[in-house]
Design an enzyme around this catalytic site. Structure first.
Site, PDB file in Angstrom:
ATOM      1  N   THR A 122       0.822  -1.208   0.000  1.00 61.35           N
ATOM      2  CA  THR A 122       0.000   0.000   0.000  1.00 61.35           C
ATOM      3  C   THR A 122       0.857   1.258   0.000  1.00 61.35           C
ATOM      4  O   THR A 122       0.343   2.360  -0.178  1.00 61.35           O
ATOM      5  CB  THR A 122      -0.916   0.030   1.236  1.00 61.35           C
ATOM      6  OG1 THR A 122      -0.100  -0.006   2.418  1.00 61.35           O
ATOM      7  CG2 THR A 122      -1.878  -1.153   1.229  1.00 61.35           C
ATOM      8  N   LYS A 175       9.897  -3.434  14.243  1.00 59.48           N
ATOM      9  CA  LYS A 175       9.305  -4.043  15.441  1.00 59.48           C
ATOM     10  C   LYS A 175       9.959  -5.391  15.727  1.00 59.48           C
ATOM     11  O   LYS A 175      10.362  -5.672  16.855  1.00 59.48           O
ATOM     12  CB  LYS A 175       7.797  -4.218  15.251  1.00 59.48           C
ATOM     13  CG  LYS A 175       7.125  -4.974  16.389  1.00 59.48           C
ATOM     14  CD  LYS A 175       5.658  -5.236  16.079  1.00 59.48           C
ATOM     15  CE  LYS A 175       5.025  -6.106  17.169  1.00 59.48           C
ATOM     16  NZ  LYS A 175       3.608  -6.425  16.873  1.00 59.48           N
ATOM     17  N   ARG A 194      13.390  -5.182  16.962  1.00 55.19           N
ATOM     18  CA  ARG A 194      13.454  -4.505  18.260  1.00 55.19           C
ATOM     19  C   ARG A 194      14.167  -3.163  18.189  1.00 55.19           C
ATOM     20  O   ARG A 194      14.823  -2.721  19.135  1.00 55.19           O
ATOM     21  CB  ARG A 194      14.079  -5.416  19.333  1.00 55.19           C
ATOM     22  CG  ARG A 194      13.328  -6.718  19.517  1.00 55.19           C
ATOM     23  CD  ARG A 194      13.987  -7.647  20.509  1.00 55.19           C
ATOM     24  NE  ARG A 194      15.323  -8.040  20.118  1.00 55.19           N
ATOM     25  CZ  ARG A 194      15.606  -8.982  19.202  1.00 55.19           C
ATOM     26  NH1 ARG A 194      14.620  -9.608  18.578  1.00 55.19           N
ATOM     27  NH2 ARG A 194      16.848  -9.296  18.931  1.00 55.19           N
ATOM     28  N   ASN A 217      -8.565  -7.872   7.386  1.00 49.05           N
ATOM     29  CA  ASN A 217      -7.941  -8.682   6.333  1.00 49.05           C
ATOM     30  C   ASN A 217      -8.275 -10.159   6.480  1.00 49.05           C
ATOM     31  O   ASN A 217      -8.408 -10.670   7.596  1.00 49.05           O
ATOM     32  CB  ASN A 217      -6.412  -8.518   6.365  1.00 49.05           C
ATOM     33  CG  ASN A 217      -5.991  -7.134   5.948  1.00 49.05           C
ATOM     34  OD1 ASN A 217      -6.655  -6.494   5.149  1.00 49.05           O
ATOM     35  ND2 ASN A 217      -4.881  -6.654   6.490  1.00 49.05           N
ATOM     36  N   THR A 246       0.230  -9.257   4.087  1.00 47.76           N
ATOM     37  CA  THR A 246       0.538  -8.131   4.955  1.00 47.76           C
ATOM     38  C   THR A 246       1.606  -8.578   5.950  1.00 47.76           C
ATOM     39  O   THR A 246       2.095  -9.708   5.880  1.00 47.76           O
ATOM     40  CB  THR A 246      -0.733  -7.619   5.663  1.00 47.76           C
ATOM     41  OG1 THR A 246      -0.436  -6.372   6.299  1.00 47.76           O
ATOM     42  CG2 THR A 246      -1.254  -8.613   6.698  1.00 47.76           C
TER      43      THR A 246
END
Length: 204
Positions: A72, A83, A86, A164, A179
């Protein structure tokens, strides 16, 4: 009371783009949704989707060439990457201005080394905008784990909506054209800290 949770993943598991959040709140208000600023809350554990991630998203697609994912372009993949590594920024961490700046500059420096002049991004501009967000976001920020525990302990009705389908799940979908999160039932339990034994009905 009914708690409605929206997203392709849930609660603490989402990545959160602050400018989009405020623009969508304004749009909801414009459409007549009453009291919107008191009814929508965000977990302090979400990972921040930076404009830096959006800039990188486009460059990663260019690198893949004919094998590009067709994202997207909203920085979701790069946000989840930080993420998992970390190295990302949690919503709770933006309130520590020094910590936020240090992590953001480290991220920007790392991407700059990788992409050089191809990376069109102004770290100073993002830092400046977050000075304003730091004063606006506290009213929406909550300890979602505590909120969900209270709701479950008091048998408050909770409605969870996923955006989704399973084929976009990072583990069970049509990888790599998926995703970056778990869109199945497992994502509900980890994203919202839901007790599986409390689930009464599943639709879809």
């Amino acid at each position: 009371m009914t708690t409605i949770v929206l997203g392709s993943q849930w609660g603490s598991g989402v990545v959160f783009h602050v400018p989009t959040f405020f623009s969508e709140l304004a749009e909801l208000e414009k459409k007549g949704l009453w009291n919107v600023h008191e009814r929508i809350l965000v977990s302090e554990r979400v990972t921040i989707d930076l404009d830096l991630h959006i800039a990188v998203d486009g460059l990663e697609e260019v690198e893949l060439g004919a094998r590009k994912i067709g994202t997207t372009g909203r920085g979701i993949g790069p946000s989840y990457s930080t993420k998992a590594a970390r190295t990302g920024i949690k919503l709770a961490e933006i309130y520590d201005a020094e910590l936020f700046e240090r992590i953001l500059r480290q991220l920007a420096s790392g991407y700059s080394k990788r992409y050089g002049d191809l990376l069109k991004y102004d770290v100073e501009d993002e830092l400046k905008r977050f000075e304003e967000y730091r004063t606006q976001l506290p009213k929406y920020t909550i300890d979602a784990v505590s909120l969900m525990k209270q709701a479950q302990d008091s048998d408050t009705p909770v409605l969870i909506e996923g955006a989704n389908a399973l084929m976009l799940d990072i583990d069970y979908g049509t990888y790599p054209y998926v995703t970056s999160s778990n869109t199945g039932l497992g994502g509900i339990f980890t994203g919202l800290a839901i007790n599986p034994r409390k689930i009464k009905d599943i639709i879809g």
